[in-house]
Enzyme design. Structure first.
Site, PDB file in Angstrom:
ATOM      1  N   SER A  76       0.829  -1.222   0.063  1.00  0.00           N
ATOM      2  CA  SER A  76      -0.198   0.070  -0.122  1.00  0.00           C
ATOM      3  C   SER A  76       0.908   1.381  -0.060  1.00  0.00           C
ATOM      4  CB  SER A  76      -1.005   0.034   1.117  1.00  0.00           C
ATOM      5  OG  SER A  76      -2.038  -0.741   0.872  1.00  0.00           O
ATOM      6  N   LYS A  79       0.052   3.424  -2.873  1.00  0.00           N
ATOM      7  CA  LYS A  79      -1.139   4.446  -2.842  1.00  0.00           C
ATOM      8  C   LYS A  79      -0.489   5.700  -3.238  1.00  0.00           C
ATOM      9  CE  LYS A  79      -4.698   1.780  -0.453  1.00  0.00           C
ATOM     10  NZ  LYS A  79      -3.849   0.397  -0.389  1.00  0.00           N
ATOM     11  N   SER A 124      -6.218   2.814   3.772  1.00  0.00           N
ATOM     12  CA  SER A 124      -5.664   1.948   2.867  1.00  0.00           C
ATOM     13  C   SER A 124      -6.659   1.157   2.279  1.00  0.00           C
ATOM     14  CB  SER A 124      -4.658   0.983   3.614  1.00  0.00           C
ATOM     15  OG  SER A 124      -3.822   0.769   2.818  1.00  0.00           O
ATOM     16  N   ARG A 261       4.888  -1.644  12.578  1.00  0.00           N
ATOM     17  CA  ARG A 261       5.537  -0.914  11.330  1.00  0.00           C
ATOM     18  C   ARG A 261       5.910   0.588  11.900  1.00  0.00           C
ATOM     19  NH1 ARG A 261       1.225  -2.337   7.160  1.00  0.00           N
ATOM     20  NH2 ARG A 261       0.010  -1.682   9.132  1.00  0.00           N
TER      21      ARG A 261
END
Length: 275
Positions: A76, A79, A124, A261
């Protein structure tokens, strides 16, 4: 005549020495490996690399520079360029453009509703961006990715809506930071309006000491999981770019992966005294 030749020679030597001295003063980019950053990943039971770029010092910090050179599915984080291309081509008008829910129930309940483009980015929403990619089409997608110098994407008409999630596409942490540096520094060949919208969409939090912008990503294929957190931290006198790419170890509890993350990235930024 001899005196004139001698003076010209002395002048040329003088200019040459000054030029050389000036060139010698040009600093080279520094790459500093940090064992304390590796300890942060070890304690979190994660493998991978956290790559940090200090713009003011022109210095990269990482626990693992070899990992940072490897290519991985962008997931993602794609994006960001996908949104840029959508805006540049007019597939999406602005960050308030309504993305209609297709009525298909998905595991992420937050996707099961109509979303404006900004929220689709922040939540997302994979099906939202798959529809965007299909509308952009193969030819325009390839043309704009080349224009943006966002290399490593492999796709055709059959994979136009999945190539950033599965397949042979890849981008390295170094390339992620290169792209973000060009976005932040207004070096991408895009409209100022597009740039402003993207930066607005990427903003995660604003505090007295900093502004944090970025995007997470997660590529999953069976038991293989690879996660991203990329972006930049704006300080009063500096901008710090980051690209975290991590994978769980056998002992890692996967329910913590979505938060891990960002968590390890923030710990690293704190360790380097940016927070």
């Amino acid at each position: 005549m001899n005196k004139l030749i001698t003076m010209v020679f002395i002048l040329m030597v003088s200019i040459s020495c000054k030029t050389k001295t000036k060139q010698d003063q040009v600093k080279e980019t520094v790459f500093e490996k940090r064992s304390d950053l590796q300890l942060i990943l070890d304690s979190a039971q994660l493998d991978g690399a956290i790559l940090i770029y200090d713009q003011e010092k022109d210095t990269y910090y990482s626990n693992n520079f070899e990992w940072s050179k490897k290519g991985f599915l962008p997931a993602s984080t794609f994006k960001i360029p996908n949104s840029i291309i959508a805006l540049e081509t007019g597939v999406v008008k602005n960050d308030s453009t309504l993305m209609k829910w297709d009525g298909i129930e998905r595991n992420f309940k937050i996707w099961n509703q109509d979303l404006i483009f900004k929220k689709a980015f922040q939540y997302s929403c994979v099906p939202c961006y798959q529809e965007v990619a299909r509308k952009i089409g193969v030819d325009q997608m390839k043309s704009y990715l080349k224009k943006l110098k966002y290399d490593g994407m492999v796709f055709d008409s059959a994979s136009i809506d999945t190539f950033w999630l599965v397949g042979a596409s890849s981008i390295s942490p170094f390339s992620e930071i290169d792209f973000l540096k060009r976005l932040y520094g207004s070096k991408l060949p895009i409209q100022k309006r597009t740039e402003a919208i993207i930066k607005k969409m990427m903003l995660i939090e604003t505090k007295d000491q900093y502004k944090l912008s970025g995007k997470t990503g997660w590529a999953s294929n069976g038991d293989d999981n690879n996660g991203w957190f990329v972006g930049f931290l704006e300080l009063s006198d500096n901008t710090i770019f980051f690209a975290t790419n991590i994978e769980p170890t056998e002992s890692f509890d996967m329910k913590n992966f979505p938060k891990a993350r960002k968590a390890v990235t923030m710990k690293v930024l704190n360790t380097l005294n940016y927070l």
